[in-house]
Scaffold this active site. Structure first.
Site, mmCIF file in Angstrom:
data_model
loop_
_atom_site.group_PDB
_atom_site.id
_atom_site.type_symbol
_atom_site.label_atom_id
_atom_site.label_comp_id
_atom_site.label_asym_id
_atom_site.label_seq_id
_atom_site.Cartn_x
_atom_site.Cartn_y
_atom_site.Cartn_z
ATOM 1 N N PHE A 106 0.722 -1.235 0.162
ATOM 2 C CA PHE A 106 0.154 -0.044 0.028
ATOM 3 C C PHE A 106 0.916 1.208 0.030
ATOM 4 C CE2 PHE A 106 0.878 -0.131 4.575
ATOM 5 C CZ PHE A 106 0.688 1.247 4.975
ATOM 6 N N LYS A 107 1.978 1.164 0.525
ATOM 7 C CA LYS A 107 2.673 2.243 0.544
ATOM 8 C C LYS A 107 3.402 3.059 -0.652
ATOM 9 C CE LYS A 107 3.853 1.244 5.232
ATOM 10 N NZ LYS A 107 4.809 0.900 6.264
ATOM 11 N N ASP A 108 3.127 1.999 -1.626
ATOM 12 C CA ASP A 108 3.590 2.522 -3.164
ATOM 13 C C ASP A 108 2.800 3.930 -3.563
ATOM 14 O OD1 ASP A 108 5.344 0.575 -3.910
ATOM 15 O OD2 ASP A 108 3.736 -0.732 -4.455
ATOM 16 N N ALA A 111 4.508 6.732 -1.244
ATOM 17 C CA ALA A 111 6.025 7.026 -1.675
ATOM 18 C C ALA A 111 6.268 7.666 -2.917
ATOM 19 C CB ALA A 111 6.265 5.508 -1.708
ATOM 20 N N THR A 137 7.358 0.103 4.087
ATOM 21 C CA THR A 137 7.822 1.592 3.954
ATOM 22 C C THR A 137 9.235 1.532 2.975
ATOM 23 O OG1 THR A 137 6.585 2.310 5.807
ATOM 24 C CG2 THR A 137 8.543 3.717 4.833
#
Length: 429
Positions: A106-108, A111, A137
């Site tokens: 999900f952090k794509d 980021a 992360t």
């Protein structure tokens, strides 16, 4: 729009300063001075809009005063080069699959958005990005910033406490990515990053910022997929929605709460914890008591002092009752997580990862009659292959994108859990 510090003792900052600096001078987290509600007609027709259209409209409410619309739309559209589908698991529970991006986590979203925004604001001086990670992360940030001119990323991660596949996603890249293997836990890595921002000599030596969810350009864009989830479920005729968020550092659920303030019609939220139950205990008692994190099979949630709790507290003016009105909590042991993964696979055919299992179980136990729930499947199960295979007795296929990372050679620097050593390393760069 201006930004203030949750600690209340730092100068007001512009968006550019909040993004480039990351953390306020008083160690507080930046918050926007206001949250702009979206008009009702946006929600009336939201199911007819694409993910990109929805995200661009939400981004405009956050950042439109500071970035021209065409530039902001390019940032958003470049960020969201993948889908985030809501997939049915049972009759009233959906999985919001956030693992279709470059690093399958999900952090794509946050980021990639932050990398593009930082590049937009960067005036040519080299910016050094410090990021602590408990797993996803690091890979998302490292890959989001890989090869971006004028930016160098330092990823701090706890030795032996991230999965082998997660580790190879940020230790094999080289170029402008440096991985630091810290002898400690995630909270130690996070403390080193925060201390670096507060060190005057170090900040004179090099320009520092953070890509953790403490950065407004990292956590705010995560609200995009809550609006998109609502749109998908509205199109299916689903109402009375409950969102369940596997929670570690609490940036993800914090972005959802911002969405609710903007008018997003989600009835309530559940914060699903593993054995690191600090927020759950706060909901029960009204007392926030951070403690050392403990290692679990849902390692990305192994956080004992979640940074974004300060934002939640600020958002609600410290009102415990108001927080509890919007958010309930759940906490699960490794055994309960494993049982949930096995049962879900046997009963529905859906393969959960350990983090998504917390969200799925909390909805199973917490949904009321007439409600529809969606949980965030925050990472592809293959990122935790050994754990998932051992629990479910299968052989999770590793997507080609992950296989490519595994072929690289590990390049990391061992680091003691000591700020003086960390500072000396950075000063030598």
């Amino acid at each position: 729009m201006n930004y203030y510090s949750t600690n209340g003792n730092a100068p007001i900052a512009s968006l550019e300063k909040a993004v480039v600096k990351g953390l306020a001078e008083d160690r507080g987290l930046y918050m926007p001075e206001r949250i702009c509600p979206l008009p009702q007609d946006f929600f009336d027709s939201i199911e007819q809009r694409s993910f990109h259209e929805i995200a661009c409209r939400v981004a405009e409410a956050f950042f439109g005063e500071d970035i021209p619309k065409d530039d902001l739309d390019r940032i958003v559209c470049d960020t969201l080069a993948f889908d985030v589908p809501a997939v049915p698991v049972t009759d009233n529970i959906y999985s919001l699959e956030l693992f279709h991006g470059p690093t399958l986590a999900f952090k794509d979203v946050g980021a990639r958005f932050m990398a593009r925004m930082l590049r937009y604001f960067n005036g040519g001086e080299t910016v050094n990005v410090l990021v602590a990670t408990s797993g996803d992360t690091g890979s998302a940030v490292a890959n989001g910033f890989l090869g971006v001119e004028g930016i160098h990323v330092y990823v701090l991660y706890p030795k032996g406490k991230v999965s082998p596949i997660q580790e190879c996603q940020f230790t094999t890249l080289g170029q402008n990515i440096t991985a630091l293997e810290v002898d400690g836990v995630f909270d130690d890595c996070q403390a080193l990053v925060k201390s670096a921002f507060m060190d005057a000599e170090l900040n004179q030596h090099m320009k520092l910022t953070s890509a953790n969810s403490i950065n407004v350009a990292r956590f705010l864009p995560q609200s995009f997929y809550y609006f998109y989830a609502y749109a998908q479920l509205k199109k299916l005729g689903r109402t009375n929605l409950v969102a369940c968020v596997p929670s570690g550092n609490f940036g993800n659920i914090c972005s959802a709460l911002f969405g609710k303030r903007m008018g997003l019609p989600i009835q309530r939220f559940i914060a699903a914890n593993n054995a690191n139950d600090i927020f759950f205990r706060y909901l029960q008692t009204g007392h926030y008591a951070p403690k050392a994190s403990v290692q679990t099979i849902a390692n990305a949630m192994d956080v004992g002092d979640p940074s974004n709790f300060a934002r939640i507290l600020d958002l609600y003016g410290g009102d415990h009752a108001a927080i509890c009105a919007d958010i309930s909590g759940a906490t699960y042991s490794d055994e309960q997580i494993a049982t949930t993964m096995r049962e879900c696979l046997a009963e529905t055919g859906y393969q959960l990862d350990p983090h998504g299992a917390c969200g799925y179980r909390a909805l199973q136990e917490g949904l009321c009659e007439g409600e529809t729930g969606f949980f965030l499947e925050t990472a592809h199960p293959a990122k935790f292959k050994q754990v998932v295979d051992d629990i479910c007795g299968g052989d999770v296929a590793i997507p080609e994108r992950l296989q490519a990372f595994m072929k690289g050679e590990k390049q990391s620097v061992g680091m003691a859990n000591d700020f003086a050593a960390f500072k000396l390393f950075l000063m030598s760069r």
